[in-house]
Motif scaffolding. Structure first.
Motif, PDB file in Angstrom:
ATOM      1  N   GLY A   1     -25.687  56.628 -43.392  1.00 15.42           N
ATOM      2  CA  GLY A   1     -24.544  56.248 -42.570  1.00 15.42           C
ATOM      3  C   GLY A   1     -24.773  56.520 -41.096  1.00 15.42           C
ATOM      4  O   GLY A   1     -24.445  55.688 -40.235  1.00 15.42           O
ATOM      5  N   ALA A   2     -25.364  57.691 -40.790  1.00 14.46           N
ATOM      6  CA  ALA A   2     -25.582  58.073 -39.394  1.00 14.46           C
ATOM      7  C   ALA A   2     -26.646  57.203 -38.731  1.00 14.46           C
ATOM      8  O   ALA A   2     -26.482  56.754 -37.587  1.00 14.46           O
ATOM      9  N   LYS A   3     -27.751  56.961 -39.433  1.00 16.28           N
ATOM     10  CA  LYS A   3     -28.859  56.193 -38.844  1.00 16.28           C
ATOM     11  C   LYS A   3     -28.453  54.751 -38.604  1.00 16.28           C
ATOM     12  O   LYS A   3     -28.750  54.178 -37.539  1.00 16.28           O
ATOM     13  N   THR A   4     -27.782  54.134 -39.562  1.00 13.91           N
ATOM     14  CA  THR A   4     -27.332  52.749 -39.360  1.00 13.91           C
ATOM     15  C   THR A   4     -26.283  52.676 -38.265  1.00 13.91           C
ATOM     16  O   THR A   4     -26.219  51.698 -37.519  1.00 13.91           O
ATOM     17  N   GLY A   5     -25.456  53.721 -38.153  1.00 11.25           N
ATOM     18  CA  GLY A   5     -24.483  53.766 -37.071  1.00 11.25           C
ATOM     19  C   GLY A   5     -25.145  53.905 -35.714  1.00 11.25           C
ATOM     20  O   GLY A   5     -24.770  53.242 -34.744  1.00 11.25           O
ATOM     21  N   TYR A   6     -26.166  54.749 -35.642  1.00  9.11           N
ATOM     22  CA  TYR A   6     -26.884  54.968 -34.379  1.00  9.11           C
ATOM     23  C   TYR A   6     -27.621  53.709 -33.938  1.00  9.11           C
ATOM     24  O   TYR A   6     -27.580  53.317 -32.766  1.00  9.11           O
ATOM     25  N   VAL A   7     -28.292  53.044 -34.874  1.00  8.29           N
ATOM     26  CA  VAL A   7     -29.035  51.825 -34.553  1.00  8.29           C
ATOM     27  C   VAL A   7     -28.101  50.724 -34.063  1.00  8.29           C
ATOM     28  O   VAL A   7     -28.445  49.937 -33.167  1.00  8.29           O
ATOM     29  N   SER A   8     -26.890  50.663 -34.637  1.00  8.08           N
ATOM     30  CA  SER A   8     -25.930  49.616 -34.259  1.00  8.08           C
ATOM     31  C   SER A   8     -25.050  50.023 -33.088  1.00  8.08           C
ATOM     32  O   SER A   8     -24.066  49.348 -32.778  1.00  8.08           O
ATOM     33  N   GLY A   9     -25.383  51.150 -32.434  1.00  9.33           N
ATOM     34  CA  GLY A   9     -24.579  51.601 -31.299  1.00  9.33           C
ATOM     35  C   GLY A   9     -23.241  52.168 -31.717  1.00  9.33           C
ATOM     36  O   GLY A   9     -22.265  52.089 -30.970  1.00  9.33           O
ATOM     37  N   TRP A  10     -23.196  52.729 -32.918  1.00 13.13           N
ATOM     38  CA  TRP A  10     -21.981  53.308 -33.493  1.00 13.13           C
ATOM     39  C   TRP A  10     -20.851  52.284 -33.633  1.00 13.13           C
ATOM     40  O   TRP A  10     -19.685  52.607 -33.551  1.00 13.13           O
TER      41      TRP A  10
ATOM     42  N   TYR B   1     -20.226  47.696 -37.683  1.00 19.11           N
ATOM     43  CA  TYR B   1     -21.031  46.796 -38.507  1.00 19.11           C
ATOM     44  C   TYR B   1     -22.519  47.002 -38.240  1.00 19.11           C
ATOM     45  O   TYR B   1     -22.934  47.286 -37.120  1.00 19.11           O
ATOM     46  N   PHE B   2     -23.306  46.868 -39.293  1.00 18.03           N
ATOM     47  CA  PHE B   2     -24.763  46.922 -39.207  1.00 18.03           C
ATOM     48  C   PHE B   2     -25.302  45.830 -40.117  1.00 18.03           C
ATOM     49  O   PHE B   2     -25.013  45.815 -41.325  1.00 18.03           O
ATOM     50  N   LEU B   3     -26.051  44.887 -39.518  1.00 21.68           N
ATOM     51  CA  LEU B   3     -26.510  43.701 -40.247  1.00 21.68           C
ATOM     52  C   LEU B   3     -25.337  42.959 -40.874  1.00 21.68           C
ATOM     53  O   LEU B   3     -25.431  42.408 -41.981  1.00 21.68           O
ATOM     54  N   GLY B   4     -24.215  42.982 -40.172  1.00 22.92           N
ATOM     55  CA  GLY B   4     -23.017  42.299 -40.651  1.00 22.92           C
ATOM     56  C   GLY B   4     -22.238  43.041 -41.715  1.00 22.92           C
ATOM     57  O   GLY B   4     -21.255  42.510 -42.243  1.00 22.92           O
ATOM     58  N   LEU B   5     -22.657  44.255 -42.039  1.00 19.75           N
ATOM     59  CA  LEU B   5     -22.010  45.027 -43.100  1.00 19.75           C
ATOM     60  C   LEU B   5     -21.196  46.168 -42.501  1.00 19.75           C
ATOM     61  O   LEU B   5     -21.681  46.902 -41.642  1.00 19.75           O
ATOM     62  N   SER B   6     -19.970  46.328 -42.981  1.00 26.02           N
ATOM     63  CA  SER B   6     -19.157  47.464 -42.568  1.00 26.02           C
ATOM     64  C   SER B   6     -19.662  48.721 -43.266  1.00 26.02           C
ATOM     65  O   SER B   6     -20.475  48.648 -44.191  1.00 26.02           O
TER      66      SER B   6
ATOM     67  N   TYR C   1     -12.308  44.368 -45.665  1.00 29.06           N
ATOM     68  CA  TYR C   1     -13.664  44.303 -45.117  1.00 29.06           C
ATOM     69  C   TYR C   1     -13.670  44.473 -43.604  1.00 29.06           C
ATOM     70  O   TYR C   1     -14.561  45.096 -43.030  1.00 29.06           O
ATOM     71  N   HIS C   2     -12.654  43.907 -42.951  1.00 27.41           N
ATOM     72  CA  HIS C   2     -12.612  43.923 -41.488  1.00 27.41           C
ATOM     73  C   HIS C   2     -11.730  45.043 -40.950  1.00 27.41           C
ATOM     74  O   HIS C   2     -11.516  45.119 -39.744  1.00 27.41           O
ATOM     75  N   GLY C   3     -11.226  45.887 -41.817  1.00 21.50           N
ATOM     76  CA  GLY C   3     -10.402  46.999 -41.371  1.00 21.50           C
ATOM     77  C   GLY C   3     -11.237  48.080 -40.705  1.00 21.50           C
ATOM     78  O   GLY C   3     -12.438  48.203 -40.944  1.00 21.50           O
TER      79      GLY C   3
ATOM     80  N   TRP D   1     -13.048  51.514 -53.300  1.00 22.27           N
ATOM     81  CA  TRP D   1     -11.681  52.031 -53.134  1.00 22.27           C
ATOM     82  C   TRP D   1     -11.233  51.856 -51.681  1.00 22.27           C
ATOM     83  O   TRP D   1     -10.125  51.364 -51.412  1.00 22.27           O
ATOM     84  N   ILE D   2     -12.089  52.247 -50.740  1.00 18.44           N
ATOM     85  CA  ILE D   2     -11.756  52.109 -49.329  1.00 18.44           C
ATOM     86  C   ILE D   2     -11.567  50.637 -48.954  1.00 18.44           C
ATOM     87  O   ILE D   2     -10.616  50.267 -48.246  1.00 18.44           O
ATOM     88  N   LEU D   3     -12.460  49.779 -49.447  1.00 13.26           N
ATOM     89  CA  LEU D   3     -12.350  48.348 -49.152  1.00 13.26           C
ATOM     90  C   LEU D   3     -11.059  47.759 -49.710  1.00 13.26           C
ATOM     91  O   LEU D   3     -10.476  46.844 -49.118  1.00 13.26           O
ATOM     92  N   SER D   4     -10.595  48.274 -50.855  1.00  9.34           N
ATOM     93  CA  SER D   4      -9.359  47.764 -51.452  1.00  9.34           C
ATOM     94  C   SER D   4      -8.122  48.215 -50.679  1.00  9.34           C
ATOM     95  O   SER D   4      -7.035  47.678 -50.874  1.00  9.34           O
ATOM     96  N   ILE D   5      -8.302  49.199 -49.791  1.00 12.73           N
ATOM     97  CA  ILE D   5      -7.172  49.715 -49.000  1.00 12.73           C
ATOM     98  C   ILE D   5      -7.159  49.132 -47.592  1.00 12.73           C
ATOM     99  O   ILE D   5      -6.108  48.720 -47.086  1.00 12.73           O
ATOM    100  N   ILE D   6      -8.343  49.082 -46.937  1.00 11.52           N
ATOM    101  CA  ILE D   6      -8.376  48.627 -45.543  1.00 11.52           C
ATOM    102  C   ILE D   6      -9.003  47.248 -45.392  1.00 11.52           C
ATOM    103  O   ILE D   6      -8.931  46.651 -44.317  1.00 11.52           O
TER     104      ILE D   6
END
Length: 334
Positions: free
Chosen positions: A169-178, A181-186, A240-242, A233-238
């Protein structure tokens, strides 16, 4: 008679933990003898696990907050790490005068936590934090995996997989500038994609010729299933674009319905896999999260539309009905 059963069962447990007998043979032999109502092995294991984690956290906190010199911090962490690892390894040897393998594993876990802090301290001294903390976390994860497999230590494997999830989670966040989305994925969708691969790794362990503890396989299954279900579970609450960090975001109800149904479908598949291949962990996770899905939808649609007393009465009746149904199914199997 009870004492003899206890001695035999303890020996069987020891043989199984050291991979001297296979799981099926262990279960068949253990079923011939009566265990005590108190499972002291489980109590001992969890007491040592909790104790190891608390000691590790306490030592790290004490050293890093009370000792001001970074040199002494690194020296203290290194010395304590070496001592914990050395005696942890010695206690697991049968030819050592004190043979306490569970305590030895706990000390190895303490050493692993100390290694984590030591690596970060060395980075801050030598590289003055030029190497980003996400890269150091990846290095720590690799160290955990090496220690876990060299010593067949399930608790350290838990550390490794937890660290791997945080690193991912941290590395993909860092690469994407926090960004979200990373490679179009939340964030949640990234774990939906990667979690089945973690469970698959557990299965691949069963197909190798190496002597790998069954607990390793179950740990991979548990992490894969847990992260998959939590992400859905998180996706069902917020949706994909939440925004994961801003709850209450207004989403398209159809999008939420889609992820709710996807979550349910995933757990039905997990349940079918569990029953087909007789993997209880799959069945338990599937049933637990199917019920959680039901409860989440109930809260989502009826919390603001129903008197609270009636809300909880209906929720309680649903819970009791589910429990009664599962108990009946269990009694039929027995």
């Amino acid at each position: 008679m009870a004492k003899k059963d206890k001695i035999i069962l303890n020996e069987l447990d020891d043989w199984y933990q050291h991979d001297l007998i296979e799981k099926n043979l262990y279960n068949n032999l253990a079923s011939l003898y009566q265990r005590e109502s108190w499972d002291f092995n489980t109590i001992i294991r969890w007491t040592l696990i909790i104790g190891a984690i608390m000691i590790g956290i306490g030592l790290i906190s004490f050293i890093t907050f009370l000792i001001q010199s970074i040199y002494f911090v690194i020296l203290a962490l290194s010395v304590l790490c070496f001592i914990a690892y050395y005696y942890g390894f010695k206690l697991r040897k049968k030819d050592f005068k004190h043979y306490y393998p569970r305590t030895g594993n706990a000390l190895i876990a303490v050493a692993s936590l100390l290694i984590n802090a030591d690596i970060f301290a060395i980075n801050s001294l030598i590289f003055t934090n030029e190497v980003h903390w996400t890269s150091i976390l990846v290095l720590v994860t690799l160290v955990y995996f090496v220690i876990a497999y060299l010593n067949k230590n399930t608790l350290v494997l838990v550390f490794a997989l937890t660290s791997a999830a945080i690193s991912f989670g941290a590395k993909t966040g860092y690469v994407s500038g926090w960004g979200l989305y990373f490679l179009g994925l939340s964030y949640p969708m990234r774990f939906v994609v990667i979690s089945p691969l973690v469970a698959l790794l557990g299965y691949l362990h069963t197909r190798t010729d190496f002597s790998i503890p069954e607990s390793f396989v179950q740990t991979y299954y548990a992490f894969g299933l847990l992260f998959l279900n939590l992400s859905l579970w998180i996706l069902s609450i917020i949706g994909y674009h939440g925004n994961l960090f801003k709850w209450g975001y207004t989403n398209d109800n159809w999008e939420l319905l889609f992820f709710s149904l996807l979550w349910a479908a995933a757990d039905i598949i997990i349940f079918l896999i569990g029953t087909r291949f007789k993997q209880k962990i799959f069945v338990r996770y599937a049933i637990t999260f199917l019920i959680l899905n039901l409860y989440t939808r109930y809260f989502e649609y009826f919390w603001d539309k129903m008197y609270k007393s009636l809300f909880f009465i209906i929720l309680g009746l649903i819970s009791v009905s589910i429990g009664l149904y599962l108990e009946k199914k269990l009694n039929k199997k027995a």
